[in-house]
Design a protein around this motif. Structure first.
Motif, PDB file in Angstrom:
ATOM      1  N   TRP B 124       0.616  -1.486  -0.074  1.00 22.76           N
ATOM      2  CA  TRP B 124      -0.177  -0.062   0.012  1.00 22.76           C
ATOM      3  C   TRP B 124       0.691   0.925  -0.159  1.00 22.76           C
ATOM      4  CZ3 TRP B 124      -4.123  -0.102  -1.823  1.00 22.76           C
ATOM      5  CH2 TRP B 124      -5.262  -1.068  -1.814  1.00 22.76           C
ATOM      6  N   ILE B 128       0.408   4.247  -2.787  1.00 21.04           N
ATOM      7  CA  ILE B 128       0.504   5.771  -2.074  1.00 21.04           C
ATOM      8  C   ILE B 128       2.014   6.502  -2.539  1.00 21.04           C
ATOM      9  CG2 ILE B 128       0.078   7.346  -0.286  1.00 21.04           C
ATOM     10  CD1 ILE B 128      -1.482   5.072   0.634  1.00 21.04           C
ATOM     11  N   ILE B 287      -4.828   1.466   6.728  1.00 23.50           N
ATOM     12  CA  ILE B 287      -5.876   0.951   5.848  1.00 23.50           C
ATOM     13  C   ILE B 287      -5.284  -0.561   5.080  1.00 23.50           C
ATOM     14  CG2 ILE B 287      -4.970   0.832   2.937  1.00 23.50           C
ATOM     15  CD1 ILE B 287      -4.830   3.949   3.299  1.00 23.50           C
ATOM     16  N   ASN B 310      -8.088  -9.875 -16.222  1.00 24.07           N
ATOM     17  CA  ASN B 310      -7.871  -9.249 -15.139  1.00 24.07           C
ATOM     18  C   ASN B 310      -6.697  -9.168 -15.067  1.00 24.07           C
ATOM     19  OD1 ASN B 310     -10.750  -8.194 -15.144  1.00 24.07           O
ATOM     20  ND2 ASN B 310     -10.697  -9.925 -12.497  1.00 24.07           N
ATOM     21  N   PRO B 313      -1.099  -4.892 -14.143  1.00 26.16           N
ATOM     22  CA  PRO B 313       0.058  -4.047 -13.548  1.00 26.16           C
ATOM     23  C   PRO B 313      -0.327  -3.276 -12.137  1.00 26.16           C
ATOM     24  CG  PRO B 313      -0.078  -2.394 -15.509  1.00 26.16           C
ATOM     25  CD  PRO B 313      -0.843  -4.122 -15.245  1.00 26.16           C
ATOM     26  N   ASP B 314       0.366  -3.013 -11.558  1.00 29.22           N
ATOM     27  CA  ASP B 314       0.005  -2.138 -11.011  1.00 29.22           C
ATOM     28  C   ASP B 314      -0.085  -0.685 -10.935  1.00 29.22           C
ATOM     29  OD1 ASP B 314      -0.098  -3.829  -8.692  1.00 29.22           O
ATOM     30  OD2 ASP B 314       1.771  -2.462  -7.450  1.00 29.22           O
ATOM     31  N   TYR B 413     -17.399  -3.934 -15.171  1.00 28.74           N
ATOM     32  CA  TYR B 413     -17.903  -3.569 -14.141  1.00 28.74           C
ATOM     33  C   TYR B 413     -19.098  -2.296 -14.771  1.00 28.74           C
ATOM     34  CZ  TYR B 413     -15.391  -5.009 -10.291  1.00 28.74           C
ATOM     35  OH  TYR B 413     -15.083  -6.242  -9.420  1.00 28.74           O
TER      36      TYR B 413
ATOM     37  N   LEU C 233     -12.034  -5.509  -2.010  1.00 30.02           N
ATOM     38  CA  LEU C 233     -11.702  -4.874  -2.722  1.00 30.02           C
ATOM     39  C   LEU C 233     -12.288  -5.294  -4.287  1.00 30.02           C
ATOM     40  CD1 LEU C 233      -8.763  -2.605  -1.866  1.00 30.02           C
ATOM     41  CD2 LEU C 233     -11.197  -2.073  -1.839  1.00 30.02           C
ATOM     42  N   GLY C 234     -13.208  -6.288  -4.313  1.00 30.93           N
ATOM     43  CA  GLY C 234     -13.200  -6.986  -5.654  1.00 30.93           C
ATOM     44  C   GLY C 234     -12.347  -8.112  -5.764  1.00 30.93           C
ATOM     45  N   THR C 236     -10.534  -8.289  -7.218  1.00 27.55           N
ATOM     46  CA  THR C 236      -9.322  -8.546  -9.344  1.00 27.55           C
ATOM     47  C   THR C 236      -8.842  -7.483  -9.640  1.00 27.55           C
ATOM     48  OG1 THR C 236     -11.249  -6.070  -9.383  1.00 27.55           O
ATOM     49  CG2 THR C 236     -12.475  -8.067 -10.545  1.00 27.55           C
ATOM     50  N   GLY C 237      -7.303  -6.987  -8.107  1.00 26.97           N
ATOM     51  CA  GLY C 237      -6.405  -7.321  -8.617  1.00 26.97           C
ATOM     52  C   GLY C 237      -5.761  -5.955  -8.830  1.00 26.97           C
ATOM     53  N   PRO C 238      -4.832  -5.594  -9.583  1.00 26.53           N
ATOM     54  CA  PRO C 238      -4.020  -4.141  -9.439  1.00 26.53           C
ATOM     55  C   PRO C 238      -5.237  -2.584  -9.938  1.00 26.53           C
ATOM     56  CG  PRO C 238      -2.169  -5.510 -10.687  1.00 26.53           C
ATOM     57  CD  PRO C 238      -4.478  -5.930 -10.326  1.00 26.53           C
ATOM     58  N   VAL C 239      -6.327  -3.006 -10.975  1.00 25.66           N
ATOM     59  CA  VAL C 239      -7.488  -1.617 -10.486  1.00 25.66           C
ATOM     60  C   VAL C 239      -7.644  -1.360  -9.812  1.00 25.66           C
ATOM     61  CG1 VAL C 239      -8.791  -1.488 -12.487  1.00 25.66           C
ATOM     62  CG2 VAL C 239      -6.792  -2.322 -13.096  1.00 25.66           C
ATOM     63  N   GLU C 241      -7.131  -1.717  -6.835  1.00 27.09           N
ATOM     64  CA  GLU C 241      -5.808  -1.489  -5.806  1.00 27.09           C
ATOM     65  C   GLU C 241      -6.097   0.015  -5.799  1.00 27.09           C
ATOM     66  OE1 GLU C 241      -4.540  -6.302  -4.538  1.00 27.09           O
ATOM     67  OE2 GLU C 241      -3.467  -4.714  -5.577  1.00 27.09           O
ATOM     68  N   LEU C 243      -7.194   2.489  -7.691  1.00 27.01           N
ATOM     69  CA  LEU C 243      -8.124   3.344  -7.379  1.00 27.01           C
ATOM     70  C   LEU C 243      -8.864   3.376  -5.716  1.00 27.01           C
ATOM     71  CD1 LEU C 243     -10.062   4.596  -9.479  1.00 27.01           C
ATOM     72  CD2 LEU C 243     -11.521   2.628  -9.139  1.00 27.01           C
ATOM     73  N   PHE C 244      -8.327   1.898  -4.995  1.00 31.92           N
ATOM     74  CA  PHE C 244      -8.418   2.364  -3.787  1.00 31.92           C
ATOM     75  C   PHE C 244      -7.020   3.832  -3.233  1.00 31.92           C
ATOM     76  CE2 PHE C 244      -7.615   1.351   0.325  1.00 31.92           C
ATOM     77  CZ  PHE C 244      -8.952   1.677   1.216  1.00 31.92           C
ATOM     78  N   ALA C 245      -6.309   2.859  -3.666  1.00 34.08           N
ATOM     79  CA  ALA C 245      -5.004   3.601  -3.650  1.00 34.08           C
ATOM     80  C   ALA C 245      -5.108   5.108  -3.275  1.00 34.08           C
ATOM     81  CB  ALA C 245      -3.064   3.493  -3.199  1.00 34.08           C
ATOM     82  N   TRP C 246      -5.827   5.677  -4.647  1.00 32.18           N
ATOM     83  CA  TRP C 246      -5.566   6.662  -5.408  1.00 32.18           C
ATOM     84  C   TRP C 246      -6.768   8.069  -4.396  1.00 32.18           C
ATOM     85  CZ3 TRP C 246      -4.023  10.441  -7.676  1.00 32.18           C
ATOM     86  CH2 TRP C 246      -2.953  10.272  -8.973  1.00 32.18           C
ATOM     87  N   GLY C 249      -6.498   6.856  -0.042  1.00 30.50           N
ATOM     88  CA  GLY C 249      -5.479   6.288   0.608  1.00 30.50           C
ATOM     89  C   GLY C 249      -4.039   8.185   0.145  1.00 30.50           C
TER      90      GLY C 249
END
Lengths: 362, 550, 270
Positions: B124, B128, B287, B310, B313-314, B413, C233-234, C236-239, C241, C243-246, C249
């Motif tokens: 996390w 961030i 978090i 899905n 990448p990050d 979605y 968080l669903g 479904t991986g990094p997307v 995550e 979005l949440f970080a932005w 976070g």
């Protein structure tokens, strides 16, 4: 109007710190009142300091003090809680906490107590700074980043002197051989990188498939028969003798992985594709020709296969032609038939390199 | 003489003896490190207060958090691709053959107490960190804080962002799970696409064919040593320069280009910035306590013949991912060689050009303005409409490509076709930044007009007054001197002119084509339509001199 | 299983087995081996069930799938799809389809389980196909989770995501979320390959393997599934995550920064 300045190429160094709104360079004193007659938009100067509640009311300051102390105490308690959680909860204890779900008790308690311990210190320090520490705004002058002209002149003079004393400029032979030596030296480092890996040779062109290799079901480990594969089904195969966990398995399966589908021969549009199939059983490389993901999102009604990485779409009924997405060429097909024991076997290696394209691919 | 000397020494000694322990320690250190000299310049150094100045601090502190947690993780992580059978406590993986890297990541998550928490804080924190660098860079861009003397620090910060992306890439590859292995597969395919030397580069980086057994140990060295080492050095340089050049500030009462107004490092800024570190760390901890990140145990160990949908990448690599996803397939075969344009264009042309343009922007703008002076008062974004519009166009473009990089999830979605989304992004790639540019510029000009109105006519008070002859007028309150200064105290550039086409003798002048480009850029930035002329002192006086005007 | 062997002695059983034997000649026998059970199973439902199913079919299905299940331009032939396919499609509400589209979505079933069984019996009578699995076949008891996980990642994850959260396919089609789907329906989907999904007959993924896959899926994706790290968080991986970080976070960081930098309350001037 000098505040509407044009290009400033010719501005000399001593104007390096322009004063916005102060064409005359007049310094606004602290709390000074400007004279709008001169410049209506002049800087009024720093206003007088205004006291906070805590500055004038000791009771309020005491309340702040107690809040800060409470936050620091909360942090201490949280750290004790952290240690207690560490001792109390086994690593595999799961608790239900709404709305997070069935989560690890240890992760939750350690994270929350650590978080509170940190937030307590942080919030306490900030509250202390905001309400108790003197908050008078101070002014500090800036100084030009560039050196004064005298300093500059002196440094350049000294450098020239040093350069002359070294005779670097005069002894050309010394200078040039030094350049040569310095230029060659890094080559040793470059040479050392050679053994990072082998040369490509034809490694990207060959796979574990060869004539007579039997196709083995990836799921069951059994040899595949044509009748195992029905129309509309999807099978994954590997060459016989390539077993998970053996040395070099990953490198081989990364090239040899197969995707098998059966399409009614009448529906197969590509003639060569049909010829290379066995009664409509088509063996395609599972490795996407774009960047090498295991493409296998097979839609049995349309015979399309999609790659999840970049959405390249191939039509398996038409020689794995690219229908959409960034892939540049079709998936290679493996020519198969049935051996005398009734098992599916390869008729040779892939006719072209599998996986992503590369310079020498041709 | 001797007596007086000994007296003085005695006096000094007795002084020292009386001094508190802290001072004595400081004296000892000063005798060796001359710390008083350093402290004199820094202890009461002034820092301006504004929330947006703390975005860089968020990045700095999350970087420290990542380093702390990263060191802890190295003690349990095994960077090896040797295959083992898993026998840890996570039941659904027991007996599965996997790399030691993946197995040790499962051990950190399930068998090391607190290991999962540290892993989640680390990940996390990384997300961030990069997001904070990004918004920090946006703040610096839109306020013009990159202008002289801070162009180099912009470049250092930019380099940190790029290195942060690569450190992230090497980091999430380490657990050797199905998702990160797919990412490595992407990297391998992209390297293979490099013209002429691609296959050699790929063989050398991976120590042979994909996946081999070398890439994770190598990435481990990059991730924990090489890249963070360079980043640490750059961070120190970056912060030192901020210290040395003193922070910028927004225009306001008492704030000039020659001073800095704020609170001193000791005590207020230390307490606030130090406290903020704990707050940042605390927020990341909470978090990590409540939200799962990268649950590698559900993703499974990497196998080259498996994949999951899905596959992304990050977020910070979503931009190049989007570029690759929207590129149509294109390979050129010439003389037995292949140019893999579908990877070369997005990854080796567009991506580096975009990054290079960002790095070079401060130099481009100063070339256009020709301004060689130092700037310490920040721009209000509306006062530089063209720069602001460029920035917003870039941000919109970036987000369009982030959508492209996650097109499959948006399709899932929003119940849309993945092909429609890809087409939307393909068109948006060209259209969205242009529209954003135009809209942003118009908004900025509108705001400039509103500022001008406000300066000349005062603020609308909302009070309706009836004049003796029956007319209703709204009372406009005059602005305070500080407001007048903030709204109209800035300077405006005038566009460059090429000058007359012929000289005084009627001979045609030769104008350097580069100069022509510069002049037309300057006209775009500061010419008509590029900015609204701010009210001049004359205009202001004219309108305010006669009392009783509305 | 006792019940099953009893059903084998049903008067219709012999006929069904004979029909089947004729249809599944040679190697195809192996491919359709589960149909053996299927037919026996179906046979237990009396001819009455088939008759009633036929009536339901004529009203609710024939307009698209044609009389006798031969298929029309609007719907595929149902000959040989088996009872499992009917039980899946009708039992999950996908059929009857509400409107033509890329894919018939899951919705509230229109028929009761009894009616579904009758329809299944009728369609099964049109040609041999996989039967509805028994509880023994799909119940997670005694399953090998690790094997199920490996097989899920080889055969299912490419479309359904590593924990079956679903994913997009081409042109608006999609692999649905498998969370909360009945174990029986998951099993049937693998057997029959509904809509865009390919089938995984027992020759490719054995009955035991299917049981393992169902068990694995129920372990990682259900209301009871453990998510040790916290809210998933669903999944479904990094997307999500990122979005949440932005949003949360960085949002939390900025809110904190605003508080830290804000001017503290000034005393009112008296």
């Amino acid at each position: 109007m000098s505040s509407e300045t044009g290009p400033h190429e010719d501005v000399p160094d001593d104007h390096n710190l322009p004063e916005q709104g102060h064409p005359q360079g007049r310094e606004p004193g602290e709390g000074s009142v400007s004279l709008p007659e001169q410049d209506p938009f002049a800087n009024p100067g720093l206003p007088a300091h205004q006291h906070r509640v805590q500055d004038v009311d000791e009771a309020a300051a005491k309340r702040s003090e107690r809040t800060v102390a409470m936050l620091f105490t909360l942090s201490m308690l949280a750290t004790v809680g952290f240690i207690a959680s560490f001792v109390a909860f086994p690593a595999d204890k799961i608790v239900y906490i709404w709305p997070a779900g069935h989560i690890s008790a240890l992760n939750f308690s350690l994270g929350m107590t650590l978080g509170i311990a940190l937030l307590g210190i942080g919030a306490g320090a900030v509250h202390w700074a905001r309400t108790l520490m003197t908050d008078t705004e101070l002014i500090q002058e800036r100084h030009s980043i560039s050196a004064e002209p005298e300093v500059r002149a002196q440094v350049i003079e000294e450098f020239k002197q040093g350069a002359t004393e070294s005779q670097f400029g005069r002894r050309r032979l010394v200078r040039n051989t030094l350049y040569g030596a310095m230029a060659l030296l890094p080559l040793s480092g470059v040479v050392l990188l050679r053994d990072l890996g082998p040369l490509p040779e034809d490694k990207l062109r060959k796979t574990a498939w060869k004539k007579g290799k039997v196709l083995v079901n990836e799921n069951t480990g059994l040899k595949l028969k044509p009748e195992d594969i029905t129309v509309g089904s999807l099978a994954f195969a590997k060459p016989e003798g390539l077993d998970h966990g053996e040395h070099g398995w990953a490198n081989e399966i990364a090239k040899a992985a197969l995707m098998l589908v059966r399409i009614e021969p009448a529906d197969i549009k590509d003639k060569q594709s049909l010829d290379w199939s066995h009664e409509g059983i088509l063996a395609y490389s599972k490795i996407c020709t774009h960047i090498g993901c295991a493409v296998s999102l097979y839609e049995q009604q349309t015979h399309h296969v999609l790659c999840p990485c970049h959405q390249s779409t191939f039509d398996l009924a038409d020689g794995a032609r690219v229908l959409f997405g960034p892939a540049g060429h079709p998936l290679p097909q493996l020519k198969i038939s049935v051996n005398k024991d009734g098992f599916l076997e390869a008729q040779g290696d892939f006719a072209e390199p599998v996986g992503p394209a590369f310079w020498e691919r041709g | 003489m001797s007596i007086s000397t000994s007296n003085r020494t005695e006096a000094e000694t007795s002084d020292r003896r009386k001094a508190p322990a802290g001072e004595r320690v400081a004296d000892w250190a000063d005798g060796r490190l001359s710390i008083y000299g350093a402290a004199k310049a820094t202890m009461r150094k002034i820092f301006p207060d504004h929330w947006s100045f703390m975005l860089g601090e968020v990045a700095l502190y999350s970087f420290i958090v990542i380093i702390l947690t990263g060191v802890y993780l190295t003690m349990f992580f095994t960077p090896s691709m040797a295959e083992v059978e898993y026998h840890g406590s996570y039941v659904p993986m027991q007996g599965v053959v996997m790399s030691e890297a993946y197995a040790s990541t499962l051990d950190i998550s399930f068998d090391v107490r607190g290991g999962l928490l540290i892993r989640q804080i680390h990940h996390w924190g990384a997300l961030i960190f990069l997001a904070a660098m990004f918004v920090h860079m946006m703040r610096v861009f839109f306020t013009g804080a990159f202008r002289k003397p801070r162009e180099l620090n912009w470049v250092f910060g930019f380099t940190l962002l790029v290195l942060g992306m690569f450190t992230g890439l090497t980091g999430y590859s380490l657990p050797d799970d199905l998702l990160s292995g797919t990412g490595l597969r992407f990297l391998h395919g992209a390297i293979l696409a490099t013209p002429v030397i691609g296959t050699y580069l790929a063989m050398f980086l991976f120590g042979g064919e994909f996946p081999g057994t070398e890439i994770i140990p190598r990435f481990f060295a990059f991730h924990i040593l090489l890249l963070p080492g360079i980043m640490l050095a750059l961070v120190v340089t970056h912060v030192t320069l901020v210290f040395y050049q003193k922070h910028t500030q927004f225009a306001g009462a008492g704030k000039t280009n020659k001073n800095v107004v704020g609170t001193p490092l000791l005590p207020v800024y230390t307490a606030k910035a130090g406290g903020f570190f704990f707050l940042v760390f605390g927020v990341i901890s909470v978090i990590a306590a409540t939200f799962t990140i990268n649950p590698v145990w559900t993703i499974g160990p990497y196998r080259p013949d498996q994949v999951s949908t899905n596959a992304q990448p990050d977020w910070y690599l979503g931009f190049p991912e989007g570029l690759v996803r929207i590129m149509p397939g294109w390979e050129i075969n010439v003389l037995g060689h292949t140019l893999v344009m579908d990877l070369i264009i997005p990854l080796m042309v567009v991506f580096p050009v975009v990054l290079g343009a960002i790095a070079a922007y401060p130099f481009i703008e100063s070339w256009v303005t020709g301004d060689k002076r130092e700037h310490h008062i920040l721009d209000r974004p509306r006062n530089v409409p063209t720069r602001t519009a460029f920035g917003m166009a870039w941000v919109s473009w970036y987000f369009v490509l982030l959508i492209g990089g996650g097109n499959d999830l948006w399709a899932t979605y929003l119940h849309l076709s993945i092909n429609s989304i890809t087409w939307f992004v393909r068109i948006g790639f060209f259209v969205v930044p242009i529209l954003t540019f135009i809209v942003t510029k118009r908004i900025c000009l509108g705001l400039q007009r509103a500022d001008r109105e406000k300066v000349l006519h005062g603020r609308e008070s909302g009070i309706i007054k009836r004049l003796p002859h029956g007319e209703f007028v709204e009372v406009h309150e005059p602005l305070s001197q500080e407001e007048l200064h903030v709204l109209a105290g800035h300077e405006q550039y005038q566009p460059l002119e090429i000058g007359p086409e012929t000289d005084e003798h009627g001979v045609v002048r030769k104008v350097n084509p580069v100069e022509r480009v510069r002049v037309s850029l300057s006209k775009g930035y500061y010419g008509e339509g590029g900015q609204i002329p701010k009210p001049t002192a004359e205009e202001y006086r004219e309108l305010t001199s006669g009392h009783g005007h509305h | 299983m006792k019940k099953l062997s009893a059903r084998r002695r049903h008067p219709l059983a012999a006929l069904v087995v004979l029909l089947f034997a004729l249809a599944a000649t040679g190697g195809l026998y192996t491919a359709f081996a589960p149909a053996d059970e299927a037919k026996a199973n179906q046979a237990s439902s009396s001819s009455l069930a088939i008759k009633e199913g036929k009536e339901l079919y004529a009203v609710g299905c024939a307009s698209c799938h044609g009389t006798g299940g031969k298929g029309t331009t609007d719907g595929p032939s149902l000959v040989g799809v088996g009872a499992a396919a009917v039980d899946f499609q009708v039992g999950t509400g996908r059929m009857p389809a509400a409107q033509p589209g890329a894919q018939a979505p899951k919705k509230k079933p229109k028929y009761t389980q009894a009616e579904t069984d009758q329809l299944a019996a009728y369609v099964a009578s049109l040609g041999p196909g996989p039967s509805v699995p028994t509880k023994d076949q799909y119940s997670p008891n005694g399953a090998d989770l690790a094997n199920g996980g490996e097989l899920f990642r080889t055969n299912c994850a490419q479309c359904h995501n590593f924990t079956g959260e679903g994913g997009a396919l081409t042109e608006g089609k999609y692999a649905p979320d498998l969370g909360g789907v009945d174990e029986k329906h998951i099993y049937e989907a693998m057997q029959t390959g509904p809509q865009a999904m390919p089938s995984f007959p027992d020759t490719l993924v054995t009955a035991k393997d299917k049981k393992d896959i169902v068990a694995y899926l129920k372990t990682v994706n259900s209301d009871e599934a453990h998510t040790p790290g916290g809210y998933k968080l669903g999944g479904t991986g990094p997307v999500s995550e990122g979005l949440f970080a932005w949003v949360f976070g960085l949002g939390a960081m900025i809110a904190t920064a605003v508080w830290v930098a804000a001017r503290s309350t000034k005393a009112k001037k008296s």
